[in-house]
Design a protein around this motif. Structure first.
Motif, PDB file in Angstrom:
ATOM      1  N   LYS A   3      59.646  11.166  31.621  1.00 22.92           N
ATOM      2  CA  LYS A   3      58.769   9.997  31.609  1.00 22.92           C
ATOM      3  C   LYS A   3      58.926   9.304  32.956  1.00 22.92           C
ATOM      4  CE  LYS A   3      58.672   7.719  27.810  1.00 22.92           C
ATOM      5  NZ  LYS A   3      59.108   6.817  26.694  1.00 22.92           N
ATOM      6  N   VAL A   4      57.963   9.480  33.833  1.00 22.32           N
ATOM      7  CA  VAL A   4      58.167   9.102  35.229  1.00 22.32           C
ATOM      8  C   VAL A   4      57.766   7.670  35.563  1.00 22.32           C
ATOM      9  CG1 VAL A   4      57.869  11.490  36.007  1.00 22.32           C
ATOM     10  CG2 VAL A   4      55.914   9.945  35.974  1.00 22.32           C
ATOM     11  N   ALA A   5      57.063   6.978  34.693  1.00 23.41           N
ATOM     12  CA  ALA A   5      56.508   5.670  35.058  1.00 23.41           C
ATOM     13  C   ALA A   5      57.551   4.725  35.653  1.00 23.41           C
ATOM     14  CB  ALA A   5      55.807   5.042  33.856  1.00 23.41           C
ATOM     15  N   PRO A   6      58.682   4.450  34.963  1.00 27.46           N
ATOM     16  CA  PRO A   6      59.648   3.515  35.564  1.00 27.46           C
ATOM     17  C   PRO A   6      60.327   4.081  36.807  1.00 27.46           C
ATOM     18  CG  PRO A   6      60.529   4.466  33.525  1.00 27.46           C
ATOM     19  CD  PRO A   6      59.099   4.882  33.609  1.00 27.46           C
ATOM     20  N   LEU A   7      60.543   5.395  36.839  1.00 28.81           N
ATOM     21  CA  LEU A   7      61.169   6.029  38.003  1.00 28.81           C
ATOM     22  C   LEU A   7      60.239   5.991  39.206  1.00 28.81           C
ATOM     23  CD1 LEU A   7      62.633   9.185  36.201  1.00 28.81           C
ATOM     24  CD2 LEU A   7      63.843   7.059  36.744  1.00 28.81           C
ATOM     25  N   ALA A   8      58.957   6.268  38.960  1.00 37.24           N
ATOM     26  CA  ALA A   8      57.975   6.263  40.044  1.00 37.24           C
ATOM     27  C   ALA A   8      57.754   4.852  40.572  1.00 37.24           C
ATOM     28  CB  ALA A   8      56.659   6.860  39.559  1.00 37.24           C
ATOM     29  N   ILE A  36      63.598  11.408  29.011  1.00 37.34           N
ATOM     30  CA  ILE A  36      63.301  12.822  28.840  1.00 37.34           C
ATOM     31  C   ILE A  36      62.925  13.034  27.375  1.00 37.34           C
ATOM     32  CG2 ILE A  36      64.362  15.110  28.643  1.00 37.34           C
ATOM     33  CD1 ILE A  36      65.722  14.734  31.246  1.00 37.34           C
ATOM     34  N   TYR A  37      61.828  13.744  27.168  1.00 42.13           N
ATOM     35  CA  TYR A  37      61.355  13.982  25.803  1.00 42.13           C
ATOM     36  C   TYR A  37      60.693  15.353  25.726  1.00 42.13           C
ATOM     37  CZ  TYR A  37      56.753  12.795  27.724  1.00 42.13           C
ATOM     38  OH  TYR A  37      55.607  12.785  28.466  1.00 42.13           O
ATOM     39  N   ARG A  38      60.422  15.794  24.506  1.00 41.67           N
ATOM     40  CA  ARG A  38      59.773  17.084  24.267  1.00 41.67           C
ATOM     41  C   ARG A  38      58.420  16.834  23.608  1.00 41.67           C
ATOM     42  NH1 ARG A  38      60.850  21.635  20.235  1.00 41.67           N
ATOM     43  NH2 ARG A  38      60.524  23.582  21.403  1.00 41.67           N
ATOM     44  N   ALA A  39      57.373  17.473  24.150  1.00 46.38           N
ATOM     45  CA  ALA A  39      56.030  17.247  23.614  1.00 46.38           C
ATOM     46  C   ALA A  39      55.126  18.414  23.975  1.00 46.38           C
ATOM     47  CB  ALA A  39      55.446  15.950  24.173  1.00 46.38           C
ATOM     48  N   GLU A  40      54.025  18.500  23.253  1.00 43.95           N
ATOM     49  CA  GLU A  40      53.030  19.544  23.490  1.00 43.95           C
ATOM     50  C   GLU A  40      51.941  18.980  24.398  1.00 43.95           C
ATOM     51  OE1 GLU A  40      51.244  23.068  20.688  1.00 43.95           O
ATOM     52  OE2 GLU A  40      50.899  21.002  20.031  1.00 43.95           O
ATOM     53  N   ARG A  41      51.809  19.589  25.569  1.00 42.09           N
ATOM     54  CA  ARG A  41      50.842  19.124  26.570  1.00 42.09           C
ATOM     55  C   ARG A  41      50.247  20.341  27.299  1.00 42.09           C
ATOM     56  NH1 ARG A  41      52.620  13.966  28.395  1.00 42.09           N
ATOM     57  NH2 ARG A  41      53.038  12.692  26.545  1.00 42.09           N
ATOM     58  N   ILE A  42      49.236  20.069  28.118  1.00 42.10           N
ATOM     59  CA  ILE A  42      48.655  21.107  28.974  1.00 42.10           C
ATOM     60  C   ILE A  42      49.540  21.297  30.204  1.00 42.10           C
ATOM     61  CG2 ILE A  42      46.746  21.665  30.518  1.00 42.10           C
ATOM     62  CD1 ILE A  42      45.873  22.128  27.793  1.00 42.10           C
TER      63      ILE A  42
END
Length: 875
Positions: free
Chosen positions: A376-381, A183-189
């Motif tokens: 961050k879903v990559a490893p979870l997905a 889990i992280y915080r970032a500026e995205r669309i």
């Protein structure tokens, strides 16, 4: 002959007077449901040594009410759990509701608006208290409606995604994910709703075709100019590049150079990016990284500036003449300004295109660059995909697995923060010197001047993604968690395969040491109207299932929905189908009442095989075959097929044939009548048990009347005894064929169903001979007495039926009627033959029209043959 599949009971009630002459659902359903709950039939025991079978309810919104989609899904889940309970499993159907962040906050804000207030007038703490008060007073009405439907849930375990236990689960998994760097915080669309003032998930975006305008704009001058097209001209104020495909020779000379952006004092670069489709439009696209998800990615690849030109209310913030304008006002103003500069190359108005809207307030969604919290879903997905690939989880129907893989294999990081006050507040504190601290459920938040908690709350899907294990007490290792996790199956719509199912898979595997949350995902389709159109209030075709329950009973609604439930396929439903299911319930009622009136019993074992008539052996053979068929369909989640099998067995074979054939036996009396009464009792007992999971109310009322048992809810599920009698089945098939053919002939001759006619039956040498009395009774055939003269002879199933219709039919009138019908059929044949012989018609007419004409000609030919045969039989 095997013995009864049900242990002997106390026998039938002494008098069928317990059953009214007509079935009235309203008199039965409510009292039965409350009795089931009071007796604890639906309560799951974690200490039980029975094999567990658990299903979670897809938690409905606390703001919601029962709609046909709920009724459909709940019917399927209830049928599965009722059957498993009867099979001896410790069943848990876990109920509960979702706090529905945006929807619930909107409801309460609307109430405040009526008082002339906003949530800001109350402040966060008071507003949240107000929402809790609303939930206690007005929320969760769907729970009462679920009782109307007959949902066999364990109400003692009802959970809410904001209750203390589930809140602890949310905080625990957030902390773990945060500490693991997931889990992280970032500026995205993100998808932004300018009305709700929050980010929303993809599933909360509804796309519809809107009228807009496609405007082609020229950037730059002369040979160094580029034409781009947009439906959102106001966003050009935030353009930071024009992108072209790297291999597009038309723009090769411009790549790396800058061009002037109209209406501004900025120049922007032309970049080459493989995302651009050179075949679409002009092959050049404007790039607005702060207001479009695709442009954002292009911007990241090329290091472009991200210029935000709108605030959270979708009001223009860019300095200049457009400052302070709403986005739609700015769109017109920008186009007008560009037109004045001669920059408009082309305009298409109106231009129909797909536009996203907030599912809650219908406001047009604005893609917006925003600071948010992400998973961050990559490893979870990857883990969620592997669980299906290696067979730990089966997706049913299996064809849907490819859609699941397509989603999880390409899953983007998940925005989990929402700018709301109602929901699970993100457990992160910020310090005066830029510190960020995530706090677990057993930890004290940092104290001191300058520390404050994150104001955002978590996406509702975050907490509902924990549902299969948080409802069982996780993160504590409870008895219920050990007993009922993983669930046996998840029953849900294919429309949330990606949003809810994938999230539960990711969180379940992560939190439960690689154990997936369920063994099977059984996907169903969406309920549509009888024409296959999506149900919607705006279309005027939405149906309140409670209205149908009031009119026809809950069993009729349930059976209609189950009978349309083919795996993964949408379900069309119309009121006339519910009426037909109501008629089926009435048929079950009347047949059982007839059986009770005639002494049908379940007392004692079935008679020995040598005492059974071929009719008895036939129905018992068909009964056991139906048990096996229904079991196979249940195990394959084929609700439509199992419902259809039960319908045709009960109505066609039990009620229309065995009950009717039994009347002759009952009238004759003696030991054969006693045997048939026991067989009829057995058949109805098993049939009612088979029907119970889908039609719980009428079957409960009838089964307890028939057997004096405690409740069909907790009795045993029928088992296939293995008894089959192919010879009896062939024999009764011949009886049914003969009766059906003679009935058809009688109808063709214009005879009334109850009209008796003399007949001579030659059944010698056939298996039909023992059934002559029943055949005569079913066909209303009198013995051939003195003066009998056959006017029609029918050879059927190796036998001959000779009928004397001389006193039953006005032959001259019948000849005139048939001659008239023959003329109509011959005219139809001539017309259709002429059309099909016309080469010009065949060359121009659509294929389906030609096929229809061919079908009409075939029907006319068949009618002519039938009518001529009838005329030939007239004396």
């Amino acid at each position: 002959m095997t013995e009864n599949t049900q242990p002997p009971s106390n026998g039938p009630r002494s008098a069928p007077a317990d059953l009214p002459t007509q079935y009235t659902p309203a008199d039965v359903e409510g009292k039965l449901y409350e009795r089931w709950v009071e007796r604890g039939y639906f309560a799951a025991q974690a200490k039980s040594d029975k094999e567990p079978y658990a299903i979670v309810i897809p938690p409905p919104n606390v703001t919601g009410s029962l709609h046909l989609g709920h009724a459909f899904e709940h019917t399927l889940i209830d049928a599965l759990t009722r059957r498993k309970r009867m099979q001896g499993y410790e069943t848990l159907w876990q109920p509960g509701m979702d706090h529905a962040g945006i929807a619930t906050q909107n409801v309460v804000e609307r109430e405040l608006a009526k008082e002339g207030k906003s949530r800001h007038d109350l402040g966060r703490e008071a507003f949240v208290e107000r929402v809790w008060r609303w939930k206690a007073e007005s929320g969760g009405q769907i729970s009462g409606q679920m009782r109307r439907l007959g949902d066999g849930v364990d109400w003692s375990r009802e959970r809410f995604t904001m209750d203390e236990g589930l809140s602890r689960a949310v905080q625990t998994i957030f902390k773990r994910l945060f500490d693991d760097g997931l889990i992280y915080r970032a500026e995205r669309i993100i998808n932004w709703c300018p009305r709700c003032l929050t980010a929303i998930s993809d599933i909360e975006v509804e796309y519809q075709e809107d009228d807009g305008e496609l405007v082609s704009l020229r950037y730059g001058e002369g040979e160094d100019s580029v034409v781009v097209a947009t439906t959102r001209a106001e966003t050009m104020l935030g353009d930071t590049a024009v992108a072209v495909h790297p291999e597009d020779e038309r723009y090769a000379h411009l790549v790396g150079r800058t061009i002037k952006l109209p209406l501004t004092d900025r120049s922007i670069p032309v970049v080459a990016d493989g995302h651009v489709d050179p075949e679409f439009g002009t092959g050049a696209v404007k790039v607005t990284p702060a207001h479009d998800p695709n442009d954002f990615e292009i911007g990241r690849r090329h290091g472009l500036p991200q210029i935000t030109v709108m605030d959270e209310h979708a009001v223009i913030t860019a300095h200049g003449p457009f400052l302070g304008l709403d986005r739609l006002e700015a769109r017109s103003a920008v186009v007008a300004a560009l037109r004045a500069e001669g920059r408009i190359v082309d305009e298409k108005r109106p231009y129909r295109h797909s536009v996203g809207h907030c599912s809650r307030c219908k406001t047009t969604i604005e893609p917006r660059l925003s600071m948010q919290w992400w998973v961050k879903v990559a490893p979870l997905a990857e883990a969620a995909g592997d669980a299906v690939r290696d067979g730990r989880v089966a997706i049913h129907p299996k064809e849907m697995a490819s859609r699941y893989f397509e989603w999880v294999d390409n899953l983007h990081d998940w925005c989990i923060s929402r700018q709301l006050w109602w929901g699970h507040r993100i457990p992160v504190w910020y310090g005066p010197n830029g510190e960020t601290v995530c706090v677990g459920p057993d930890e004290e938040p940092p104290a001191g001047e300058g520390w404050h908690q994150e104001t955002d709350v978590l996406d509702t899907w975050f907490s509902s993604g924990l549902w299969p294990f948080s409802t069982l007490g996780w993160p504590e290792r409870t008895e219920s968690l050990a007993k009922f996790y993983p669930n046996a199956v998840l029953v849900t719509g294919y429309d949330i395969l990606f949003f809810w199912v994938a999230r539960m898979m990711m969180f379940g595997l992560y939190a439960m040491d690689g154990v997936p949350p369920f063994h099977t995902v059984a996907l169903h389709g969406m309920v549509r109207d009888q024409f296959g159109k999506k149900m919607s209030k705006s279309f005027g075709n939405a149906v309140d299932p409670l209205d149908w329950m009031d009119a026809y009973g809950s069993d009729a609604v349930r059976f209609t929905l189950a009978r349309g439930a083919n795996p993964g396929i949408d379900v069309p439903i119309g009121e006339d189908w519910v009426q037909a299911s109501r008629n089926f319930a009435n048929k079950i009622w009347n047949a059982t009442r007839f059986a009770l009136l005639n002494g049908a019993t379940v007392e004692g074992p079935l008679p020995a095989a040598e005492e059974l008539s071929s009719t008895d052996r036939w129905i018992l053979s068909r009964l056991n075959a139906t048990v096996a068929e229904v079991d196979a369909y249940y195990d394959d989640y084929q609700f439509a097929k199992l419902s259809d099998a039960l319908f045709h067995f009960a109505w066609d074979e039990v009620f229309d044939w065995y009950v009717e054939l039994s009347k002759t036996t009952f009238a004759a009396g003696g030991r054969p009548a006693e045997v048939s009464r026991r067989v009829l009792g057995e058949v109805l007992d098993v049939t009612l048990r088979l029907l119970h999971p889908v039609m719980p109310f009428v079957t409960e009322e009838l089964w307890t009347s028939l057997t004096s048992g405690e409740s069909v809810v907790v009795t045993d599920w029928p088992r296939d005894s293995g008894f089959r009698d192919a010879a009896a089945e062939r024999e009764l098939a011949a009886v049914r064929q003969l009766v059906t053919e003679v009935r058809r002939f009688r109808a063709d001759q214009g005879l009334q169903p109850g009209q008796r006619v003399p007949a001579a039956l030659d059944l010698a040498g056939t298996a039909l001979a023992p059934h002559e009395e029943a055949i005569r009774s079913l066909l209303r055939l009198q013995p051939a007495g003195e003066g009998f003269a056959a006017t029609a002879t029918l050879p059927v199933a190796g036998a001959t039926v000779a009928l004397d219709l001389s006193g039953a039919i006005d032959f001259e009138a019948e000849r005139k009627r048939l001659t008239k019908d023959l003329g109509v059929a011959e005219k139809e044949l001539a017309q259709t033959t002429a059309k099909l012989g016309n080469e010009g018609f065949l060359a121009k007419a659509p294929e389906h029209v030609v096929d229809k004409i061919r079908a009409r000609r075939e029907t006319a030919q068949a009618d002519i043959e039938r009518i001529r045969a009838q005329l030939a039989k007239l004396p």
